[in-house]
Enzyme design. Structure first.
Site, PDB file in Angstrom:
ATOM      1  N   LYS A   9     -51.093  73.101  58.575  1.00 29.71           N
ATOM      2  CA  LYS A   9     -49.717  72.635  58.774  1.00 29.71           C
ATOM      3  C   LYS A   9     -48.728  73.781  58.525  1.00 29.71           C
ATOM      4  O   LYS A   9     -49.104  74.848  58.025  1.00 29.71           O
ATOM      5  CB  LYS A   9     -49.459  71.446  57.841  1.00 29.71           C
ATOM      6  CG  LYS A   9     -50.343  70.220  58.170  1.00 29.71           C
ATOM      7  CD  LYS A   9     -50.099  69.087  57.181  1.00 29.71           C
ATOM      8  CE  LYS A   9     -50.939  67.859  57.525  1.00 29.71           C
ATOM      9  NZ  LYS A   9     -50.728  66.752  56.556  1.00 29.71           N
ATOM     10  N   TYR A  49     -49.832  61.348  64.898  1.00 28.59           N
ATOM     11  CA  TYR A  49     -49.665  60.474  63.730  1.00 28.59           C
ATOM     12  C   TYR A  49     -49.267  59.042  64.119  1.00 28.59           C
ATOM     13  O   TYR A  49     -48.705  58.325  63.291  1.00 28.59           O
ATOM     14  CB  TYR A  49     -48.636  61.079  62.775  1.00 28.59           C
ATOM     15  CG  TYR A  49     -49.205  62.217  61.934  1.00 28.59           C
ATOM     16  CD1 TYR A  49     -50.288  62.002  61.076  1.00 28.59           C
ATOM     17  CD2 TYR A  49     -48.665  63.499  61.994  1.00 28.59           C
ATOM     18  CE1 TYR A  49     -50.825  63.026  60.310  1.00 28.59           C
ATOM     19  CE2 TYR A  49     -49.191  64.540  61.219  1.00 28.59           C
ATOM     20  CZ  TYR A  49     -50.276  64.291  60.379  1.00 28.59           C
ATOM     21  OH  TYR A  49     -50.804  65.308  59.623  1.00 28.59           O
ATOM     22  N   ASN A 112     -48.847  68.987  52.189  1.00 24.56           N
ATOM     23  CA  ASN A 112     -50.255  69.046  51.768  1.00 24.56           C
ATOM     24  C   ASN A 112     -51.129  69.931  52.647  1.00 24.56           C
ATOM     25  O   ASN A 112     -52.347  69.792  52.660  1.00 24.56           O
ATOM     26  CB  ASN A 112     -50.816  67.630  51.582  1.00 24.56           C
ATOM     27  CG  ASN A 112     -50.945  66.870  52.874  1.00 24.56           C
ATOM     28  OD1 ASN A 112     -50.576  67.374  53.940  1.00 24.56           O
ATOM     29  ND2 ASN A 112     -51.466  65.660  52.808  1.00 24.56           N
ATOM     30  N   HIS A 115     -54.572  69.245  57.883  1.00 23.84           N
ATOM     31  CA  HIS A 115     -55.067  67.967  58.394  1.00 23.84           C
ATOM     32  C   HIS A 115     -56.537  68.107  58.755  1.00 23.84           C
ATOM     33  O   HIS A 115     -56.949  69.138  59.280  1.00 23.84           O
ATOM     34  CB  HIS A 115     -54.288  67.570  59.657  1.00 23.84           C
ATOM     35  CG  HIS A 115     -54.951  66.454  60.417  1.00 23.84           C
ATOM     36  ND1 HIS A 115     -54.758  65.131  60.099  1.00 23.84           N
ATOM     37  CD2 HIS A 115     -55.865  66.473  61.426  1.00 23.84           C
ATOM     38  CE1 HIS A 115     -55.504  64.380  60.906  1.00 23.84           C
ATOM     39  NE2 HIS A 115     -56.185  65.172  61.716  1.00 23.84           N
ATOM     40  N   GLU A 126     -58.481  63.234  68.651  1.00 26.29           N
ATOM     41  CA  GLU A 126     -57.601  64.333  68.247  1.00 26.29           C
ATOM     42  C   GLU A 126     -57.943  65.626  68.983  1.00 26.29           C
ATOM     43  O   GLU A 126     -57.046  66.363  69.411  1.00 26.29           O
ATOM     44  CB  GLU A 126     -57.671  64.527  66.731  1.00 26.29           C
ATOM     45  CG  GLU A 126     -56.985  63.393  65.969  1.00 26.29           C
ATOM     46  CD  GLU A 126     -57.214  63.417  64.460  1.00 26.29           C
ATOM     47  OE1 GLU A 126     -56.689  62.501  63.788  1.00 26.29           O
ATOM     48  OE2 GLU A 126     -57.895  64.317  63.956  1.00 26.29           O
TER      49      GLU A 126
HETATM   50  P1  DAT Z   1     -54.731  62.493  55.410  1.00 32.22           P
HETATM   51  O1  DAT Z   1     -53.868  63.628  55.900  1.00 32.22           O
HETATM   52  O2  DAT Z   1     -55.393  62.849  54.098  1.00 32.22           O
HETATM   53  O3  DAT Z   1     -55.686  61.996  56.448  1.00 32.22           O
HETATM   54  P2  DAT Z   1     -53.179  60.071  55.909  1.00 32.22           P
HETATM   55  O4  DAT Z   1     -53.817  60.010  57.244  1.00 32.22           O
HETATM   56  O5  DAT Z   1     -53.203  58.852  55.055  1.00 32.22           O
HETATM   57  O6  DAT Z   1     -53.755  61.294  55.039  1.00 32.22           O
HETATM   58  O7  DAT Z   1     -51.631  60.464  56.080  1.00 32.22           O
HETATM   59  C1  DAT Z   1     -51.263  61.461  57.010  1.00 32.22           C
HETATM   60  C2  DAT Z   1     -50.252  62.356  56.371  1.00 32.22           C
HETATM   61  O8  DAT Z   1     -49.059  61.602  56.106  1.00 32.22           O
HETATM   62  C3  DAT Z   1     -50.655  62.919  55.017  1.00 32.22           C
HETATM   63  O9  DAT Z   1     -51.405  64.115  55.153  1.00 32.22           O
HETATM   64  C4  DAT Z   1     -49.347  63.156  54.350  1.00 32.22           C
HETATM   65  C5  DAT Z   1     -48.465  62.052  54.904  1.00 32.22           C
HETATM   66  N1  DAT Z   1     -48.391  60.913  53.982  1.00 32.22           N
HETATM   67  C6  DAT Z   1     -49.340  59.991  53.772  1.00 32.22           C
HETATM   68  N2  DAT Z   1     -48.959  59.086  52.861  1.00 32.22           N
HETATM   69  C7  DAT Z   1     -47.715  59.476  52.473  1.00 32.22           C
HETATM   70  C8  DAT Z   1     -46.772  58.982  51.554  1.00 32.22           C
HETATM   71  N3  DAT Z   1     -47.017  57.878  50.830  1.00 32.22           N
HETATM   72  N4  DAT Z   1     -45.604  59.656  51.411  1.00 32.22           N
HETATM   73  C9  DAT Z   1     -45.345  60.762  52.134  1.00 32.22           C
HETATM   74  N5  DAT Z   1     -46.195  61.281  53.037  1.00 32.22           N
HETATM   75  C10 DAT Z   1     -47.361  60.653  53.204  1.00 32.22           C
HETATM   76 MG    MG Z   2     -55.393  60.937  58.179  1.00 31.37          MG
END
Ligand code: DAT
Ligand code: MG
Length: 149
Positions: A9, A49, A112, A115, A126
């Protein structure tokens, strides 16, 4: 052979972590079959997303992903989807173990770093979303007999 879509990212790129992150996947033994640095359109970020589009963090997430270049990759290897998720660590860096990418370098969930696809179906969709068909490079590493029994 299994493939996963991995994206460094904008924060990972801006913080100079591209080499370190690629190195972790390389030294694990996975094979890089697709790699490009790119600016991401809002449409692409929203499509990637889409599963989160009703969530309160969606707009901030999309704004972050399009704010600066990312590095998109496809990595190949047995079990790469689950294994990459372990190398990456928990979604929230506060919960990610030391030794994982998010655990070593991240502080907040909204920055974070990386991805990784979460399942075979999402990996497939994807990879199709981010890479043109035929742009991936299949190759056989000479060290393969030293990685696989
Ligand atoms: P991952 O990236 O571990 O697959 P995810 O698919 O649940 O996680 O979410 C996608 C991204 O969205 C994640 O990397 C960071 C953001 N995100 C997820 N939950 C969040 C939250 N509660 N607040 C802010 N950003 C969030
Ligand atoms: Mg995810």
């Amino acid at each position: 052979m299994e493939r996963s879509f991995i994206m460094i990212k904008p924060d990972g790129v801006q913080r100079g972590l591209v080499g370190d992150i690629i190195s972790r996947f390389e030294t694990k033994g996975f094979t890089l079959v697709g790699l490009k640095q790119m600016s991401v359109s809002r449409d692409l970020a929203e499509a990637h997303y889409a599963v989160h589009k009703e969530r309160p963090f969606f707009k901030g997430l999309v704004d972050y992903i399009i704010s600066a270049p990312v590095v998109s990759m496809v990595w190949e290897g047995d079990g790469v989807i689950a294994s990459a998720r372990k190398l990456i660590g928990a979604t929230n860096p506060v919960e990610a173990e030391p030794g994982t990418i998010r655990g070593d370098y991240g502080i907040t969930i909204g920055r974070n770093l990386i991805h990784g696809s979460d399942a075979p179906e999402t990996a497939k969709s994807e990879i199709e979303l981010w890479f043109d068909e035929g742009s991936l490079c299949s190759w056989e590493p000479t060290m393969k007999p030293w990685l696989y029994e």
